[in-house]
Design an enzyme around this catalytic site. Structure first.
Site, PDB file in Angstrom:
ATOM      1  N   SER A 180      -2.755  -1.390   9.315  1.00 24.91           N
ATOM      2  CA  SER A 180      -3.895  -1.397  10.253  1.00 24.91           C
ATOM      3  C   SER A 180      -5.102  -2.082   9.622  1.00 24.91           C
ATOM      4  CB  SER A 180      -4.263   0.046  10.625  1.00 24.91           C
ATOM      5  OG  SER A 180      -4.560   0.774   9.420  1.00 24.91           O
TER       6      SER A 180
ATOM      7  N   ASP B 237       6.360   4.688  -1.262  1.00 27.33           N
ATOM      8  CA  ASP B 237       7.708   5.223  -0.980  1.00 27.33           C
ATOM      9  C   ASP B 237       8.821   4.552  -1.782  1.00 27.33           C
ATOM     10  OD1 ASP B 237       7.528   3.504   2.231  1.00 27.33           O
ATOM     11  OD2 ASP B 237       8.136   2.712   0.267  1.00 27.33           O
TER      12      ASP B 237
ATOM     13  N   CYS C 259      -0.262  14.371 -15.360  1.00 34.07           N
ATOM     14  CA  CYS C 259      -1.026  15.596 -15.650  1.00 34.07           C
ATOM     15  C   CYS C 259      -2.520  15.308 -15.517  1.00 34.07           C
ATOM     16  CB  CYS C 259      -0.720  16.081 -17.080  1.00 34.07           C
ATOM     17  SG  CYS C 259      -1.743  17.525 -17.520  1.00 34.07           S
TER      18      CYS C 259
ATOM     19  N   ASN D  41       3.310  -7.076  13.401  1.00 31.82           N
ATOM     20  CA  ASN D  41       2.862  -5.717  13.672  1.00 31.82           C
ATOM     21  C   ASN D  41       3.241  -5.378  15.112  1.00 31.82           C
ATOM     22  OD1 ASN D  41       1.246  -3.305  14.028  1.00 31.82           O
ATOM     23  ND2 ASN D  41      -0.029  -3.974  12.310  1.00 31.82           N
TER      24      ASN D  41
ATOM     25  N   GLN E  27       0.850  -1.198   0.000  1.00 31.34           N
ATOM     26  CA  GLN E  27       0.000   0.000   0.000  1.00 31.34           C
ATOM     27  C   GLN E  27       0.885   1.247   0.000  1.00 31.34           C
ATOM     28  OE1 GLN E  27      -3.551  -0.642   2.924  1.00 31.34           O
ATOM     29  NE2 GLN E  27      -1.852  -1.922   3.626  1.00 31.34           N
ATOM     30  N   ASN E  28       2.181   1.047   0.167  1.00 30.36           N
ATOM     31  CA  ASN E  28       3.110   2.162   0.315  1.00 30.36           C
ATOM     32  C   ASN E  28       3.487   2.755  -1.044  1.00 30.36           C
ATOM     33  OD1 ASN E  28       2.999   1.432   2.975  1.00 30.36           O
ATOM     34  ND2 ASN E  28       4.972   0.369   2.986  1.00 30.36           N
TER      35      ASN E  28
ATOM     36  N   HIS F  72      -1.400   1.440  -4.314  1.00 26.61           N
ATOM     37  CA  HIS F  72      -1.783   2.867  -4.233  1.00 26.61           C
ATOM     38  C   HIS F  72      -0.876   3.746  -5.079  1.00 26.61           C
ATOM     39  CE1 HIS F  72      -3.848   1.995  -0.137  1.00 26.61           C
ATOM     40  NE2 HIS F  72      -4.669   1.794  -1.141  1.00 26.61           N
TER      41      HIS F  72
HETATM   42  N1  APR Z   1       6.834  -2.701  12.560  1.00 27.13           N
HETATM   43  C1  APR Z   1       5.642  -3.313  12.278  1.00 27.13           C
HETATM   44  N2  APR Z   1       4.442  -2.656  12.294  1.00 27.13           N
HETATM   45  C2  APR Z   1       4.464  -1.340  12.611  1.00 27.13           C
HETATM   46  C3  APR Z   1       5.672  -0.640  12.916  1.00 27.13           C
HETATM   47  C4  APR Z   1       6.887  -1.383  12.884  1.00 27.13           C
HETATM   48  N3  APR Z   1       8.070  -0.801  13.165  1.00 27.13           N
HETATM   49  N4  APR Z   1       5.349   0.668  13.188  1.00 27.13           N
HETATM   50  C5  APR Z   1       4.007   0.776  13.037  1.00 27.13           C
HETATM   51  N5  APR Z   1       3.473  -0.428  12.712  1.00 27.13           N
HETATM   52  C6  APR Z   1       2.066  -0.739  12.407  1.00 27.13           C
HETATM   53  C7  APR Z   1       1.035  -0.009  13.233  1.00 27.13           C
HETATM   54  O1  APR Z   1       0.737  -0.730  14.411  1.00 27.13           O
HETATM   55  C8  APR Z   1      -0.171  -0.006  12.263  1.00 27.13           C
HETATM   56  O2  APR Z   1      -0.946  -1.195  12.412  1.00 27.13           O
HETATM   57  O3  APR Z   1       1.852  -0.317  11.071  1.00 27.13           O
HETATM   58  C9  APR Z   1       0.474  -0.014  10.890  1.00 27.13           C
HETATM   59  C10 APR Z   1       0.352   1.300  10.160  1.00 27.13           C
HETATM   60  O4  APR Z   1      -1.024   1.523   9.938  1.00 27.13           O
HETATM   61  P1  APR Z   1      -1.466   2.821   9.110  1.00 27.13           P
HETATM   62  O5  APR Z   1      -0.733   4.007   9.623  1.00 27.13           O
HETATM   63  O6  APR Z   1      -2.962   2.819   9.087  1.00 27.13           O
HETATM   64  O7  APR Z   1      -0.892   2.570   7.647  1.00 27.13           O
HETATM   65  P2  APR Z   1      -1.501   1.639   6.517  1.00 27.13           P
HETATM   66  O8  APR Z   1      -2.220   0.463   7.092  1.00 27.13           O
HETATM   67  O9  APR Z   1      -0.403   1.362   5.554  1.00 27.13           O
HETATM   68  O10 APR Z   1      -2.561   2.635   5.810  1.00 27.13           O
HETATM   69  C11 APR Z   1      -3.188   2.175   4.627  1.00 27.13           C
HETATM   70  O11 APR Z   1      -4.130   4.402   4.396  1.00 27.13           O
HETATM   71  O12 APR Z   1      -3.917   6.699   4.415  1.00 27.13           O
HETATM   72  C12 APR Z   1      -3.963   5.599   3.592  1.00 27.13           C
HETATM   73  O13 APR Z   1      -3.037   5.410   1.443  1.00 27.13           O
HETATM   74  C13 APR Z   1      -2.697   5.419   2.810  1.00 27.13           C
HETATM   75  O14 APR Z   1      -1.629   3.352   2.100  1.00 27.13           O
HETATM   76  C14 APR Z   1      -2.183   4.040   3.213  1.00 27.13           C
HETATM   77  C15 APR Z   1      -3.439   3.357   3.724  1.00 27.13           C
END
Ligand code: APR
Length: 250
Positions: free
Chosen positions: A191, A105, A128, A215, A102-103, A120
């Site tokens: 998440s 980066d 454009c 996680n 989903q990243n 994503h």
């Molecule tokens: N190691 C493992 N897990 C981790 C770590 C780590 N060092 N640090 C944080 N986490 C976990 C958190 O506990 C959380 O469950 O990573 C998860 C990050 O969740 P989000 O911030 O919701 O990110 P993500 O699930 O990728 O979001 C999905 O939401 O905003 C949109 O497009 C954006 O791709 C993104 C999508």
């Protein structure tokens, strides 16, 4: 306890024929890229509305100001961490068919992973909004308030999915197929809050895959579809799993 889970995960990896990874922002957290929903997450500091497509088109200067702060300033010097390299090693050993991330980066690719499905999109490209011409980030001067298309002067946007935009159909189908084919899915650092990406592990489970989750805290998946949940930081846990796999089976 944790060593036992590491051992079990390594045995699952050894026995599995088609392994797919599903990653979120947590896999890049140890590359100093903030996640979105943790206490120090991006959505605690910025309004997600700024990345909603209609808001962007109506207020491009506001949105671009924040996009540069959140993504381009942060990503510029981010490097892969041991979690990314662990997945690259699994792929090289023939034990990882693909990564659905989903990243945006680019860190999985930067670590050497080849088969990366960017659900994503990717922040390294701009598109454009008028003529749909694509540009590599280096071709465009981001110091302008609103980066514009050299061809038609249309507003450029990063080539990643904004809220209110749909997922590229080809990418969606590719990810669904990977989820259907795999017999093991490794979920790292998500998440499970954002759809339709969040359905990918459910898809895998429905088609009979075993699920390992790594996680720092339980997610929406942990109590519903995960077979092995290993709590902790992705870089250390994945490195341990890959090292033990190499020691035992490779
Ligand atoms: N190691 C493992 N897990 C981790 C770590 C780590 N060092 N640090 C944080 N986490 C976990 C958190 O506990 C959380 O469950 O990573 C998860 C990050 O969740 P989000 O911030 O919701 O990110 P993500 O699930 O990728 O979001 C999905 O939401 O905003 C949109 O497009 C954006 O791709 C993104 C999508």
């Amino acid at each position: 306890m944790k060593n036992d889970l590491i051992n079990q995960s390594v045995d699952y990896i050894n026995k599995s024929k088609v392994i797919v990874a599903f990653t979120g922002a947590g896999v890049s957290a140890e590359s100093n890229i903030p996640t979105f929903r943790d206490d120090d997450g991006i959505w605690q500091k910025y309004n997600p509305q700024l990345l909603e497509i209609n808001h962007f088109m109506a207020n491009p200067a506001d949105s671009w100001k924040v996009i540069k702060q959140i993504f381009y300033d942060k990503f510029a010097n981010a490097n892969p961490n041991d979690a990314h390299y662990a997945f690259m090693e699994l792929e090289r050993m023939g034990k990882l068919r693909s990564i659905i991330t989903q990243n945006i980066d680019n860190l999985h690719q930067k670590s050497g992973s080849k088969n990366v499905i960017e659900f994503h999109g990717n922040s390294n490209k701009l598109v454009c909004t008028n003529c749909h011409q694509g540009y590599a980030i280096g071709e465009i001067d981001l110091n302008k308030d609103i980066p514009r298309c050299p061809k038609c002067f249309g507003i450029l946007k990063p080539d990643f999915v904004f809220f209110g935009e749909s997922i590229d159909q080809k990418i969606h189908n590719l990810a669904a197929r990977e989820a259907q084919l795999c017999d093991l899915m490794i979920i790292v650092g998500t998440s499970g809050e954002v759809f339709p990406a969040a359905l990918i592990p459910e898809n895998a489970k429905f088609y009979g895959a075993k699920i390992i989750e790594i996680n720092t805290k339980p997610s929406n998946y942990t109590n519903s579809l995960v077979d092995i949940f290993i709590e902790g930081k992705a870089s250390r846990i994945l490195k341990e799993i890959v090292n033990l796999y190499k020691q035992k089976y490779f």
